[in-house]
Enzyme design. Structure first.
Site, short mmCIF file in Angstrom:
data_model
loop_
_atom_site.label_atom_id
_atom_site.label_comp_id
_atom_site.label_asym_id
_atom_site.label_seq_id
_atom_site.Cartn_x
_atom_site.Cartn_y
_atom_site.Cartn_z
N MET A 186 -5.27 0.04 5.08
CA MET A 186 -5.47 1.48 4.47
C MET A 186 -5.84 0.58 2.51
O MET A 186 -5.43 1.19 1.62
CB MET A 186 -4.49 1.92 4.67
CG MET A 186 -4.90 2.26 5.64
SD MET A 186 -5.91 3.57 5.88
CE MET A 186 -5.87 4.95 4.99
N ARG A 187 -6.10 -0.48 2.73
CA ARG A 187 -5.63 -0.94 1.25
C ARG A 187 -6.53 -0.46 0.22
O ARG A 187 -6.52 -0.41 -0.67
CB ARG A 187 -5.10 -2.43 1.21
CG ARG A 187 -5.26 -3.81 -0.56
CD ARG A 187 -4.58 -4.81 -0.22
NE ARG A 187 -3.54 -4.96 0.39
CZ ARG A 187 -2.68 -5.38 1.35
NH1 ARG A 187 -3.37 -5.78 1.83
NH2 ARG A 187 -1.82 -5.75 1.78
N ALA A 188 -7.66 -0.75 1.69
CA ALA A 188 -9.23 -0.28 0.48
C ALA A 188 -9.13 1.06 0.00
O ALA A 188 -9.49 1.25 -1.21
CB ALA A 188 -10.32 -0.16 1.68
#
Length: 681
Positions: free
Chosen positions: A274-276
């Protein structure tokens, strides 16, 4: 103090300048990784950015740059009383490639900690960079554990130093900028993901822009102060815009429509985790603030995707980073536009609008100046010319065949160099390293970095009465301190010598051979090795790729490799001997592993078999660890590759035995020069 090159005088490089400015507005974006060839203004732009950053207020005498209004409550130099401080320019701290862990995070005085019970801490570069910029040139050449440390600090905003039960924590909030030349090796995908944004830079091929680059650089070198003065107005305007965007950022609204586009885009490009999504949301918000708007539009989401996703969509090390813009536009259109801007918002195309930095200045169009401190790009080896093809796809009037595609790569058995090395940290052969399992202790040579507590206590214990010990504490002196010795894994130089002669030229066979070499290259990438590629065919051998950390470059050379002609085996082995001799002088600690991919045949010239034997014995005499990948096929086999392995003092393995999932056995050490030839069994 030297006058830095003005940021606004950099010619072109729009994505680079925009990514740096967005991080200057909001360090929460997560930093930027700049990829590109040398001489493309990467270092110049980063160093020039510091002059645009607003000054910071710091507590007088604090080595960790605490803010006077809100000092760090656990600052090692604290506690600080709130009150007026002093102002200073934001720092750009450079982390050299050869830096140690202590230089990066700081060091505890272990002797004082044990003897006096005090936390005597010497700050490192992370402390110096707090509330400034941490610049890592050639970040891909930095040791992996150092990259892990600085990325963890960038993500958490603080640095922890823990040694033998003594711990120190301090603030470490900085703008992280890394630059790299992909030809010298890639970062691991896990580390790529920790950089918020990435940009690709290249020198312009437009003559007029290149002329402008040279003109500005020469003018700057002749009189830096006068050149900077000509750009002072543009610098002041850009500095004011950064301040205004910072002030506007908390008011920017990221609506549900924009969030939906962000989530759909990340899902469409199959990025992991989910970092993107989070980075895209922060980047789109910052783009809106940079444009002087309080609402995120579809154009902000699109630009955020182009900056935040290319380095996160690589599925394997040989995938080129990039983004399919047509697919991106289709995804954004499918999931609707961003929120419409209110009527009273500034015109996006007006003075404060748009996501791009200013393009024009006193001297015309822009594209980055050549950084004269950087070496020119290493010239690419020329690709072999492909002769005109005759009937049946064969070259007219020649025995050469055009290149064939490699078969699907597979997981290989691990091949390692015997003994205990002391090379750069990696994942292949056993070595003495700074990180790994503790195997013993020794007296420290220089600063103590890894304390062996039990050995230190054992050394100090016999002297307690003579030292007048009266309390419970142990009286420790410098002579008692012991450094822990540790064993881990090192990276090696894996030099491939590939037979591209006519005996290897059957298309299905050569495809399998290329697939095997590609599999070994993938293994070398994962184990952090340097690689080199030599091919031999016709009358001579060629260094297709000098030893490098760029496994990608080796894969490209392999893909374009044609075949045909005689088999100058001795030429290939002698060329490998020359390459290894030079590499031993350059980096004597990095041990080589020679991988010869051949069917063992030797043709051409007088007595080619004897020449090949003599060349193999040169490697054996120097103790070079080697393995021969036997490419012979068919029901009748001559065993020539096995005989070659015996002369090299190494081992032979067939293409089938090379697979990790074959029944041939588990991990085997490559025999050194004194070892007898054997098969993997």
């Amino acid at each position: 103090m030297s006058t830095p090159y003005p940021f606004t005088a950099v010619v072109g490089q729009d994505d680079l300048r925009l990514a740096l400015l967005l991080n200057a507005v909001s360090p929460a974006v997560g930093g930027v990784l700049v990829r590109g060839e040398k001489g493309t203004a990467k270092s110049t732009a980063v160093r020039a950015l510091s002059a645009l950053l607003p000054e910071v207020d710091v507590v007088v005498g604090c080595r960790f740059s605490c803010a006077p209004g809100s000092p760090d409550p656990v600052c090692p130099d604290g506690p600080h009383e709130t009150g007026p401080g002093s102002s200073r320019p934001a720092r750009v701290v450079e982390l050299p490639v050869g830096a140690s862990e202590d230089r990066l995070v700081g060091a505890l005085d272990i002797e004082r900690a044990l003897a006096e019970g005090v936390k005597a801490f010497e700050p490192g570069l992370l402390a110096d960079a707090n509330r400034g910029v941490l610049y890592v040139d050639e970040v891909n050449l930095l040791h992996d554990h150092l990259v892990d440390l600085l990325l963890d600090a960038a993500a958490m905003g603080s640095s922890y130093v823990e040694r033998e039960g003594v711990s120190v924590r301090h603030a470490a909030r900085f703008l992280l900028v890394g630059t790299m030349n992909p030809e010298e090796g890639e970062l691991r995908p896990q580390l790529l993901d920790r950089f918020g944004l990435t940009v690709e830079v290249a020198a312009s091929r437009e003559p007029d822009l290149r002329v402008e680059v040279v003109r500005r650089r020469l003018a700057y070198d002749d009189d830096p102060a006068a050149f900077a003065a000509r750009w002072a107005g543009e610098e002041d305007a850009l500095r004011a815009r950064i301040v205004a965007a910072r002030a506007l950022l908390p008011e920017v609204r990221l609506g549900d429509a924009a969030l939906r586009q962000i989530a759909a885009t990340c899902a469409a490009f199959e990025v992991d985790g989910m970092r993107a999504d989070i980075v895209m949301a922060r980047t789109a918000t910052t783009l809106a603030a940079w444009a002087g708007r309080t609402v995120v539009l579809a154009e902000d989401v699109r630009q955020a995707a182009l900056l935040a996703l290319p380095h996160r969509r690589r599925r394997n090390p040989f995938d080129a980073p990039g983004l399919d813009e047509e697919k991106l536009d289709d995804t954004l259109e499918e999931f609707g536009g961003g929120d419409d801007a209110p009527e009273d918002d500034p015109d996006p195309d007006g003075p404060g609008g748009g996501g791009r930095p200013p393009q024009d200045g006193p001297e015309g169009p822009q594209d980055g100046p050549v950084d004269t401190a950087e070496a020119p790009a290493r010239p690419e080896p020329e690709e072999p010319a492909r002769p005109e093809e005759g009937q049946g796809g064969r070259p007219a009037g020649s025995g050469e065949q055009s290149a064939v595609r490699a078969a699907e790569p597979f997981r290989t058995k691990m091949l390692s160099v015997p003994g205990l090395g002391e090379g750069a940290a990696g994942r292949r052969s056993r070595a003495r390293t700074d990180h790994g399992r503790t195997t013993g202790s020794r007296r420290p040579q220089g600063a103590l970095t890894k304390l062996h507590l039990a050995a230190t206590v054992q050394a100090a214990a016999p002297h307690q009465q003579a030292r007048g010990r009266s309390g419970r504490g142990l009286v420790v002196r410098r002579d008692d301190l012991r450094q822990a010795t540790r064993e881990g894994r090192e990276g090696n130089l894996v030099l491939f010598v590939v037979d591209a002669s006519g005996s290897m030229a059957a298309r299905q066979r050569m495809s399998a051979v290329k697939g095997a070499v590609l599999s070994l290259l993938l293994d070398a990438y994962q184990r952090r090795d340097k690689v080199g590629l030599i091919t031999f065919r016709g009358k001579d051998a060629t260094v297709a790729l000098p030893p490098t950390s760029s496994v990608d470059a080796a894969a490209v050379r392999l893909e374009t490799l044609p075949t045909g002609g005689r088999t100058p085996l001795s030429a290939g082995l002698l060329k490998a001997h020359d390459v290894l001799r030079v590499e031993r002088m350059r980096d004597p600690a990095r041990r080589p592993l020679l991988v010869v991919v051949t069917d063992g045949r030797a043709t051409g010239g007088p007595d080619p078999v004897a020449l090949g034997t003599r060349a193999a014995r040169l490697h054996a005499a120097e103790g070079t660890a080697s393995v021969v990948v036997d490419c012979e096929s068919g029901p009748v086999r001559l065993g020539l590759a096995g005989a070659l392995a015996g002369e090299l003092g190494g081992m032979a393995v067939t293409l089938d035995e090379l697979r990790a999932d074959s029944i041939a056995g588990l991990v085997r050490d490559v025999q050194g020069a004194s070892g007898a030839h054997r098969r993997v069994a």
